[in-house]
Design an enzyme around this catalytic site. Structure first.
Site, mmCIF file in Angstrom:
data_model
loop_
_atom_site.group_PDB
_atom_site.id
_atom_site.type_symbol
_atom_site.label_atom_id
_atom_site.label_comp_id
_atom_site.label_asym_id
_atom_site.label_seq_id
_atom_site.Cartn_x
_atom_site.Cartn_y
_atom_site.Cartn_z
ATOM 1 C CG ASP A 30 -10.621 9.687 1.918
ATOM 2 O OD1 ASP A 30 -9.769 9.908 1.039
ATOM 3 O OD2 ASP A 30 -10.379 9.023 2.943
ATOM 4 C CG ASN A 88 -1.545 13.457 -2.250
ATOM 5 O OD1 ASN A 88 -1.197 14.632 -2.234
ATOM 6 N ND2 ASN A 88 -2.393 12.952 -1.372
ATOM 7 N N GLY A 94 3.059 11.610 -1.528
ATOM 8 C CA GLY A 94 2.167 11.048 -0.522
ATOM 9 C C GLY A 94 1.070 10.170 -1.089
ATOM 10 C CB THR A 96 -1.511 5.812 0.338
ATOM 11 O OG1 THR A 96 -2.825 6.347 0.266
ATOM 12 C CG2 THR A 96 -0.630 6.694 1.211
ATOM 13 C CG HIS A 101 -6.862 9.146 -5.611
ATOM 14 N ND1 HIS A 101 -5.887 8.195 -5.839
ATOM 15 C CD2 HIS A 101 -6.510 9.760 -4.453
ATOM 16 C CE1 HIS A 101 -4.998 8.226 -4.866
ATOM 17 N NE2 HIS A 101 -5.352 9.176 -4.011
ATOM 18 C CG HIS A 103 -7.466 13.680 -1.907
ATOM 19 N ND1 HIS A 103 -7.676 12.857 -0.827
ATOM 20 C CD2 HIS A 103 -6.376 13.184 -2.552
ATOM 21 C CE1 HIS A 103 -6.752 11.899 -0.811
ATOM 22 N NE2 HIS A 103 -5.942 12.082 -1.849
#
Ligand code: AMP
Ligand code: ZN
Length: 115
Positions: A30, A88, A94, A96, A101, A103
């Protein structure tokens, strides 16, 4: 998808620190890490969000994503201490970047609950 930042990373049009690749999935660091280890595991195919995962994706791509997460947790030595996997979804979730994906966060004790 031509204007998707993760599709561009997958095609090599935008640089990234690639840490994992298999037939259907890539993993990269990231760009704005929230933990000592913060990786993103994404399908090569453009899937907009969790709600757009098809039954076929559930059989092929999702297992590959979790195989990648397990391998990366071992490679980055966070499997013993533990880590967090986050997806998310949508505005309230959240999200964006509109390319599915997961995390992978680790390397420190994480707080709960999220805000
Ligand atoms: P989310 O808010 O769940 O959609 O997460 C999107 C993540 O993508 C954020 O943690 C960003 O820091 C990360 N991100 C955005 N652009 C890039 C990029 N070019 N390379 C790596 N990570 C990125
Ligand atoms: Zn995409």
């Amino acid at each position: 998808m031509s204007d998707c930042i993760f599709c561009k990373i997958i095609k090599g049009e935008i640089p990234s620190e690639l840490v994992y690749e298999n037939e259907h999935v890539v993993g990269f660091k990231d760009i704005n890490p929230e933990a000592p280890i913060h990786l993103l595991i994404v399908p090569k195919k453009h899937i907009s969000s969790t709600m757009d995962i098809t039954d076929n994706d559930k059989n092929i791509i999702i297992p590959e994503i979790f195989a990648g997460i397990q391998q990366l947790a071992k490679e980055f030595n966070i499997e013993q201490d533990g880590f967090r996997v986050v997806n998310n979804c949508g505005n309230y979730g959240g999200q964006t970047v509109g390319h599915l994906h997961f995390h992978l966060l680790g390397g420190r004790e994480l707080q709960w609950p999220p805000g």
